[in-house]
Motif scaffolding. Structure first.
Motif, PDB file in Angstrom:
ATOM      1  N   GLU A 687       0.972  -1.100   0.051  1.00  0.00           N
ATOM      2  CA  GLU A 687      -0.262  -0.296  -0.147  1.00  0.00           C
ATOM      3  C   GLU A 687       0.797   1.028   0.193  1.00  0.00           C
ATOM      4  O   GLU A 687       0.209   2.352  -0.787  1.00  0.00           O
ATOM      5  CB  GLU A 687      -1.377   0.061   1.179  1.00  0.00           C
ATOM      6  N   TYR A 690       1.697   2.515  -3.641  1.00  0.00           N
ATOM      7  CA  TYR A 690       0.566   2.638  -4.005  1.00  0.00           C
ATOM      8  C   TYR A 690       0.641   4.207  -4.113  1.00  0.00           C
ATOM      9  O   TYR A 690       0.497   4.870  -4.066  1.00  0.00           O
ATOM     10  CB  TYR A 690      -0.570   2.082  -4.058  1.00  0.00           C
ATOM     11  N   ASP A 691       0.800   4.940  -2.933  1.00  0.00           N
ATOM     12  CA  ASP A 691       0.437   5.679  -1.733  1.00  0.00           C
ATOM     13  C   ASP A 691       2.063   7.139  -2.676  1.00  0.00           C
ATOM     14  O   ASP A 691       1.151   8.138  -3.566  1.00  0.00           O
ATOM     15  CB  ASP A 691       0.842   5.805  -0.621  1.00  0.00           C
ATOM     16  N   ASP A 692       2.708   6.273  -2.791  1.00  0.00           N
ATOM     17  CA  ASP A 692       3.976   6.948  -3.508  1.00  0.00           C
ATOM     18  C   ASP A 692       4.099   7.225  -4.922  1.00  0.00           C
ATOM     19  O   ASP A 692       4.062   8.343  -5.354  1.00  0.00           O
ATOM     20  CB  ASP A 692       5.213   5.691  -2.811  1.00  0.00           C
ATOM     21  N   THR A 694       1.079   7.708  -6.295  1.00  0.00           N
ATOM     22  CA  THR A 694      -0.793   8.172  -6.943  1.00  0.00           C
ATOM     23  C   THR A 694       0.385   9.746  -6.167  1.00  0.00           C
ATOM     24  O   THR A 694      -0.141  10.883  -6.605  1.00  0.00           O
ATOM     25  CB  THR A 694      -0.940   7.777  -5.406  1.00  0.00           C
ATOM     26  N   GLU A 695       0.949   9.693  -5.619  1.00  0.00           N
ATOM     27  CA  GLU A 695       1.260  11.096  -4.559  1.00  0.00           C
ATOM     28  C   GLU A 695       2.723  11.631  -6.014  1.00  0.00           C
ATOM     29  O   GLU A 695       2.513  12.737  -6.360  1.00  0.00           O
ATOM     30  CB  GLU A 695       2.546  11.345  -3.454  1.00  0.00           C
ATOM     31  N   PRO A 707      -6.727  11.168  -4.831  1.00  0.00           N
ATOM     32  CA  PRO A 707      -5.620  10.308  -4.724  1.00  0.00           C
ATOM     33  C   PRO A 707      -6.444   8.977  -4.507  1.00  0.00           C
ATOM     34  O   PRO A 707      -5.860   8.057  -5.294  1.00  0.00           O
ATOM     35  CB  PRO A 707      -4.888  11.204  -3.278  1.00  0.00           C
ATOM     36  N   GLU A 708      -7.307   9.303  -3.998  1.00  0.00           N
ATOM     37  CA  GLU A 708      -7.765   7.629  -3.577  1.00  0.00           C
ATOM     38  C   GLU A 708      -8.475   7.262  -4.453  1.00  0.00           C
ATOM     39  O   GLU A 708      -8.408   6.410  -4.636  1.00  0.00           O
ATOM     40  CB  GLU A 708      -9.130   7.818  -2.477  1.00  0.00           C
ATOM     41  N   LYS A 711      -5.794   5.920  -6.302  1.00  0.00           N
ATOM     42  CA  LYS A 711      -5.164   4.767  -5.926  1.00  0.00           C
ATOM     43  C   LYS A 711      -6.101   2.935  -6.621  1.00  0.00           C
ATOM     44  O   LYS A 711      -5.561   2.410  -6.706  1.00  0.00           O
ATOM     45  CB  LYS A 711      -5.160   5.289  -4.629  1.00  0.00           C
ATOM     46  N   LEU A 714      -5.618   2.137 -10.187  1.00  0.00           N
ATOM     47  CA  LEU A 714      -4.405   1.227  -9.804  1.00  0.00           C
ATOM     48  C   LEU A 714      -4.130   0.366  -9.606  1.00  0.00           C
ATOM     49  O   LEU A 714      -4.203  -0.847 -10.388  1.00  0.00           O
ATOM     50  CB  LEU A 714      -3.073   2.264  -9.598  1.00  0.00           C
ATOM     51  N   MET A 715      -5.261  -0.193  -8.123  1.00  0.00           N
ATOM     52  CA  MET A 715      -5.536  -0.997  -7.632  1.00  0.00           C
ATOM     53  C   MET A 715      -6.221  -1.602  -8.443  1.00  0.00           C
ATOM     54  O   MET A 715      -5.849  -3.374  -8.553  1.00  0.00           O
ATOM     55  CB  MET A 715      -5.592  -1.028  -6.277  1.00  0.00           C
TER      56      MET A 715
END
Length: 952
Positions: A687, A690-692, A694-695, A707-708, A711, A714-715
């Motif tokens: 996770e 994925y946060d990296d 998205t940022e 961002p949500e 994310k 992509l998932m």
């Protein structure tokens, strides 16, 4: 123009500011002839064996005419009809920067001998001096006198003096010494502020329309220098001063260690000027060559004490500057000779017909020891270089290559590799970037389309070429045949240090030489898809990104270590020819030759792309794949729906549709029982990745949304399975028929821990159960066409960590600014939404696709270019000068590669996936491409990984 007295013989050919629409493209038949072996005399110049045109190393496309060129150690600079200076990288030919340098056409660029200042002059009567590495303006120079267009500019570092040749026939000069102590310029004297004698004049009793004042004549950067009216040589020529050169030691009339200015004018004369440190003395004429015959001197080139000057109607004159004698008059072209260059012992000329020529000279070759100049000059080569007037040229030696660069009013710059290959030279094979490009170009030329039987021979020839290329560079090679006549697998091994033969490791590189079809019937490609062409920093051609470019990069990365004697491990290449057709026969071929392949420690492949066009990535997961065909057949033949159709007849297409409709429910949820049970849970490290991602993506492109949502999108693409119906087929011709047969091709994308055999079993049971509920006389059958396991690597293992370090070392700092993408001439057609919704729209967020991640750039256009490029000085230089960058993004992908998980299982070795290309590479689409810079960086990365990974 500010002429006080009539000027004799001002010849101004209409070529410097000719719009593209008005350009002359009429080819001269004499230039189009192909000459056979043997000599013939043509207009005083001896024509010898006609060779093919030089290799076009790259083609740079602009949106306006190229009027002038300059080239430095790292960059190509072009001045355009639109007043811009455009800068391209010599290494990758990528657009680096574009600035609005002048308000009118840029007529001259001059790079100082020390490479510290780039001067530009233009039709706006301005001379600007720029820093060549940042293109920040340092000086803004203008005359208080109405000089008109400034056709030529030169700068003497020795005298710290700028010289300009103008439309009003004058030569002016401006000292850069002690510029801070000058009187402050008067803004009203700026050419953009003072009244124009023609445009601002009024008839008696009339009024003048005021021109808008804001920002006119104001310079936001650089020091403003106002040239004194006294620092001018009026009537330096009786014609426009078209060209100037700054040279040393060309005449006994001036000390050999002093700079000398040479000017050519519209009056047909060439003048030599002695320079002075005292700005009040300026220039002094010491010689005049030629007659005032109004035959304009358009360009000049110096070779020792010899001067070549070009004129109208194809004339080139040769002068001895010591004796001031005209030695020869050469009829070099059929049209005007617009530009001359002297390089590597040859004279290069180009002109208004779009042809360029290479001439041998009496100073070199077989005549170099002769005291007579009666020998004929030889046209060694000539070729059609542009579809318009060639207005500018430059020469440079770069990384062992001799480059002749031409610019024309067809809005383009062409870079010609004119390196002479010595036929008698032997020794180690050259492994320069030039050879890498040539090897890839030849590789792409083979139509290795595995899906089409009529290209079976092309596939074999492509495999043979690749094997020969490996063998040529010292690899042990074999052709591993497959069953049923499928394309062979190319095996090649570079052996490491013999002293460690008992314990050295073996790295396996996997790739594929086959490609998907590339039909160009609708002329969507900008070049023949199987004749690779370089345009604006990109290489275009089928397979250049998927997967021939990465294969060549890996090959040359290994070669670098072989030649430097740093290869400590074995590097084994397995390049198959059926990947685009499901890797038919690959598994059997590998298993049958497992003893030859030997023990494998690591597996690397490079068969995918970055998320966008800016941030390097590493791929650690791929979805698996299952392709199936679902068929429904009737006992009846095709019948007419009106004559025989009724509610009692079971229609195969309707039954098939009913069954397939049950595969998905609300929000596309797959309805097969237990389908989602074995999906691996999301871990905290995953996770965080994925946060990296998205940022980084949202910081570069805020339009990608919350961002949500990004994310989740992509998932859904990478770690969630999916089912797709691709197409339907029915029996019988079109018409009002009840088809006796209906089938549909479906695919399932699977994720790690979903076993393919289990999914096949549950899919078949579900379809048969759904079909049984229809109570139909028709028959259902299911055929499994292709399958591949999902793959999940370990981002923490040594192979990924070695790749990560190599990426950071090769790419250096990864900028965080957003860079816009500018499409080429073909614009994207936006999908039009209906004005009135026909149903309540879904509240689900829209998924993020590859197109949205690349800002919607048109990948079928010419190479997308950045308008917000970083300053030139921030571009990475040699590796020792680079700063370590941020880590690459660790990504997973929704696509599948059948062989990767098989190789891991077969050899018990971990695999890692290095994406070489950008998101906009258009693999499998029209105008597939690979950025030159990505190709070179991939070579660096493979070289470092092949060197360092065995030490882990």
């Amino acid at each position: 123009m500010a002429s006080i007295v009539p000027i004799r013989a001002i010849a101004h050919p209409p070529t410097f500011q000719t719009p593209l629409a008005d350009r002359s493209t009429a080819a001269i038949s004499e230039d189009d002839e192909v000459y056979d072996i043997g000599d013939r005399v043509e207009g005083g110049i001896e024509v010898v064996r006609r060779k093919e045109r030089p290799e076009l190393a790259h083609h740079l496309q602009n949106d306006s005419s190229i009027l002038t060129l300059a080239v430095g150690e790292r960059y190509i600079y072009a001045g355009t009809q639109d007043g811009e200076i455009v800068v391209w990288s010599l290494e990758s030919f990528e657009l680096v920067l574009r600035i609005q340098a002048h308000t009118r056409a840029v007529l001259c660029l001059f790079l100082s001998a020390d490479g510290q200042l780039l001067f530009s002059s233009a039709g706006d009567a301005i001379v600007n001096a720029w820093c060549p590495t940042t293109l920040k303006r340092i000086y803004h120079i203008y005359s208080t006198y109405d000089v008109g267009d400034v056709f030529s500019v030169a700068y003497s570092k020795q005298f710290e003096m700028v010289y300009l040749g103008a439309q009003n026939t004058s030569i002016q000069w401006c000292s850069l010494r002690d510029s801070a102590t000058r009187p402050r310029p008067n803004p009203d004297s700026h050419p953009d502020r003072r009244n124009h004698r023609f445009f601002d004049s009024v008839q008696h009793g009339g009024t003048s329309t005021p021109r808008p004042q804001p920002n006119r004549g104001l310079v936001s950067d650089g020091e403003v220098l106002e040239m004194d009216k006294a620092h001018m040589r009026h009537y330096a020529h009786f014609g426009y001063v078209y060209c100037m050169l700054l040279v040393k030691g060309v005449t006994r009339l001036v000390d050999s260690d002093e700079d000398v200015l040479i000017s050519g004018g519209g009056d047909g004369t060439i003048k030599i000027w002695k320079l002075a440190h005292n700005v009040e003395e300026g220039i002094k004429e010491v010689a005049c060559l030629g007659n005032d015959d109004a035959e304009s001197v358009l360009s000049m080139a110096v070779d020792g004490s010899f001067l070549y000057s070009s004129k109208l109607e194809g004339i080139v004159e040769l002068w001895d500057l010591d004796t001031k004698q005209k030695l020869r008059v050469i009829r070099a072209h059929r049209g005007d000779v617009m530009t001359l260059q002297m390089g590597w012992g040859y004279l290069w000329s180009a002109g208004s017909t779009g042809f360029a020529r290479k001439h041998s000279t009496v100073q070199y070759g077989k005549y170099q020891n002769s005291s007579s100049f009666s020998q004929k000059y030889h046209c060694v080569n000539r070729w059609k270089a542009h579809e318009g007037r060639i207005l500018a040229s430059a020469v440079i030696s770069y990384k062992g290559q001799q480059l002749y660069i031409t610019g024309a009013n067809d809005n383009s710059v062409s870079i010609w590799n004119v390196t002479d290959c010595s036929p008698g030279s032997h020794g180690k094979p050259d492994i320069t970037d030039s050879l890498l490009i040539k090897s890839l170009q030849e590789f792409v030329s083979f139509k290795t389309i595995s899906a089409r039987p009529d290209h079976a021979e092309d596939c074999r020839r492509g495999a043979t070429f690749l094997r020969t290329l490996f063998k040529k560079h010292g690899a042990q090679t074999e052709m591993l045949n497959t069953n049923n006549g499928q394309n062979p697998v190319v095996y090649a091994r570079f052996k490491g240090n013999p002293e460690t033969s008992g314990k050295r490791k073996n790295i396996l590189f996997y790739g594929h030489y086959d490609v998907v079809p590339a039909d160009n019937k609708q002329n969507m490609w900008i070049a023949d898809p199987f004749q690779m062409k370089g345009v604006n920093g990109y290489l275009y051609g089928r397979g250049v990104s998927d997967n021939k470019g990465p294969i060549i990069a890996a090959l040359f990365g290994a070669l670098d270590l072989v030649h430097s004697k740093e290869l400590e491990s074995d590097i084994t290449f397995l390049i198959e020819g059926e990947e685009e057709s499901g890797s038919r026969g690959f598994k059997d071929a590998v298993r049958r030759h497992k003893d030859l392949i030997g023990h494998i420690n690591y597996i690397i492949l490079a068969n995918s792309y970055w998320l966008d066009d800016e941030v390097p990535c590493l791929t650690y997961g791929l979805r698996g794949m299952l392709h199936a065909t679902v068929k429904v057949d009737s006992n009846h033949p095709d019948v007419h729906s009106g004559v025989d159709g009724s509610f009692m007849m079971d229609e195969p297409l309707f039954d098939l549709t009913s069954v397939l409709a049950k595969l998905k429910g609300l929000h596309n949820r797959i309805q097969i029982p237990g389908f989602y049970d074995n999906i691996l849970p999301l871990t905290e490290p995953e996770e965080a990745r994925y946060d990296d991602i998205t940022e980084v993506l949202i910081r570069r492109n805020p339009e990608l949304g919350p961002p949500e949502t990004l994310k989740a999108s992509l998932m859904a693409r990478w770690r969630e399975p999916n089912l797709t119906i691709h197409r339907y087929r029915v029996s019988g011709p079109d018409g009002s028929l009840v088809s006796s047969h209906a089938s549909a091709a479906i695919s399932l994308r699977l994720v790690p821990n979903q076993e393919v055999e289990d999914v096949i079993r549950s899919l078949s049971e579900f379809l048969r159960g759904a079909f049984a509920t229809l109570d139909t006389h028709n028959h259902l059958s299911i055929a499994i066409d292709n399958q591949a396991d999902a793959w999940l690597g370990d981002p923490e293992n040594e192979i990924f960590q070695t790749l990560e370090k190599a990426i950071m070392d090769a790419w250096g700092p990864i900028g965080e600014i957003r860079r816009a993408s500018v499409p080429g001439p073909k614009l994207i057609q936006q999908i039009q939404k209906p004005a009135t919704p026909t149903a309540i729209p879904s509240l689900k967020p829209s998924p993020t696709t590859s197109i949205t991640l690349t800002n919607g750039s048109d990948h079928t256009s010419l190479a997308a270019m950045s308008l917000e490029s970083p300053a030139l000085e921030s571009w990475p230089q040699n590796g020792s000068e680079e700063k370590r960058g941020r880590k690459p993004l660790y990504i997973r992908e929704g696509g599948s590669i059948p062989s990767i998980r098989f190789l891991e299982k077969e050899f018990g070795a971990p695999a890692a996936h290095l994406p070489c290309g950008q998101a906009s590479d258009s693999a499998h689409l029209d105008n597939e491409r690979l950025r030159v810079r990505n190709l070179y960086k991939s070579r660096e990365i493979f070289r470092q990984v092949f060197k360092e990974l065995p030490r882990k």
